[in-house]
Each structure stands twice: as structure tokens, then as C-alpha cells.
Design an enzyme around this catalytic site. Structure first.
Site, PDB file in Angstrom:
ATOM      1  N   GLU A 123      -2.303  -7.449   7.323  1.00 47.94           N
ATOM      2  CA  GLU A 123      -1.078  -7.550   8.109  1.00 47.94           C
ATOM      3  C   GLU A 123      -1.444  -8.205   9.434  1.00 47.94           C
ATOM      4  O   GLU A 123      -2.605  -8.215   9.817  1.00 47.94           O
ATOM      5  CB  GLU A 123      -0.512  -6.158   8.383  1.00 47.94           C
ATOM      6  CG  GLU A 123      -0.003  -5.464   7.126  1.00 47.94           C
ATOM      7  CD  GLU A 123       0.584  -4.101   7.417  1.00 47.94           C
ATOM      8  OE1 GLU A 123       1.286  -3.933   8.434  1.00 47.94           O
ATOM      9  OE2 GLU A 123       0.333  -3.194   6.611  1.00 47.94           O
ATOM     10  N   HIS A 154       0.838  -1.200   0.000  1.00 49.47           N
ATOM     11  CA  HIS A 154       0.000   0.000   0.000  1.00 49.47           C
ATOM     12  C   HIS A 154       0.875   1.252   0.000  1.00 49.47           C
ATOM     13  O   HIS A 154       2.047   1.211   0.389  1.00 49.47           O
ATOM     14  CB  HIS A 154      -0.945   0.004   1.207  1.00 49.47           C
ATOM     15  CG  HIS A 154      -0.237   0.010   2.525  1.00 49.47           C
ATOM     16  ND1 HIS A 154       0.322   1.146   3.072  1.00 49.47           N
ATOM     17  CD2 HIS A 154       0.009  -0.987   3.406  1.00 49.47           C
ATOM     18  CE1 HIS A 154       0.863   0.854   4.227  1.00 49.47           C
ATOM     19  NE2 HIS A 154       0.704  -0.446   4.454  1.00 49.47           N
TER      20      HIS A 154
END
Length: 144
Positions: free
Chosen positions: A90, A11
Site C-alpha cells: 500500500e 488481506h
């Protein structure tokens, strides 16, 4: 059998990345710099001539925002399947999500794992060390 090529993209830069906080499951939006970087990546991917047939991301806002910019730059919005899935987030830092990375990785983890350099630890050692000291009980052990 047809071969599949997998391209992995991180990202764009977020607010937490900018101020040095551990992100994990905590979610902050991309900064202007992060958006600009991902837009440039999308332009580069378009100019490379690579063809994409599917897109996937975690369900974090920052990854959805990142994928949206890339698909827009590739002119693929609504033209290829895009799915997001919480299973590719994550790992969760538990009560340390949002903590300053320096405090976490240069303070807490070295004390828990009795080391002067957290970079010498394996991912399982880091994750399981967080589980040991997470007061909320939310941190994910490596085995999950």
C-alpha cells in the site's frame, strides 16, 4: 499466447483495521476475525475448483500471513511458486501511518485540499495532500 487470470485478494482484518487506524506501511497482524475470514475465503476458493499456478503478495506481514492461510487451505504450500515484493505495498502515509483514519481523512486531508468530503478527492489528490503535510518526509506522492 496463453491467457492469465489475475485474482486480487485483500488481506484479512488487522488490529489497525479494527481500531480505525490508517495502515499504509505500518504493519499489524491479522485479528482472529481476520484469520477466520481468510480461512473461509480459502475454503471457498478450494470448493470453487479454481486452479492457481503462482501466488504473489506485498512484503507486509499482514499480506504474507493472509497468503499463508489461503495457500494452506488450498493445499498449495510449497507446491506453487509464491513470491512477495515490496513494490506492491500500500502507499506510505509517512508520519500519518498509524494515525486514526477519522483524524486523517475527515480532519487533515479536507483542510489541506479545502473540501468538506475527502471521498470527492482523487487518489492523486489524497496522496499528494499527504506529502504536503507529512512532517517526516516519507509519504509517497502519487507519481511514484
Amino acid at each position: 499466447m496463453a491467457k492469465t487470470k489475475l485474482y486480487i485478494i485483500r488481506h484479512g482484518k488487522t488490529m489497525f483495521n479494527t481500531i480505525g487506524r490508517a495502515q499504509g506501511w505500518s504493519d499489524t497482524p491479522l485479528t482472529e476475525e481476520g484469520e477466520r475470514g481468510i480461512r473461509e475465503l480459502g475454503i471457498g476458493l478450494r470448493e470453487s475448483g479454481l486452479e492457481f499456478t503462482k501466488a504473489f503478495s506485498s512484503d507486509s506481514g499482514r499480506t504474507i500471513q493472509t497468503m499463508g492461510i489461503i495457500l494452506e487451505e488450498l493445499d498449495l504450500v510449497g507446491k506453487i511458486p509464491y513470491k512477495f515484493d515490496k513494490r506492491i505495498r500500500e502507499w506510505c502515509f509517512g508520519s500519518f501511518d498509524g494515525a486514526y483514519g477519522g483524524d486523517l481523512f475527515r480532519g487533515v486531508i479536507p483542510r489541506v485540499r479545502d473540501t468538506d468530503n475527502y471521498k470527492e478527492l482523487t487518489f492523486p489528490e489524497l496522496a499528494d495532500g499527504l506529502v504536503e503535510v507529512d512532517t517526516a518526509g516519507w509519504a509517497e506522492p502519487w507519481g511514484n
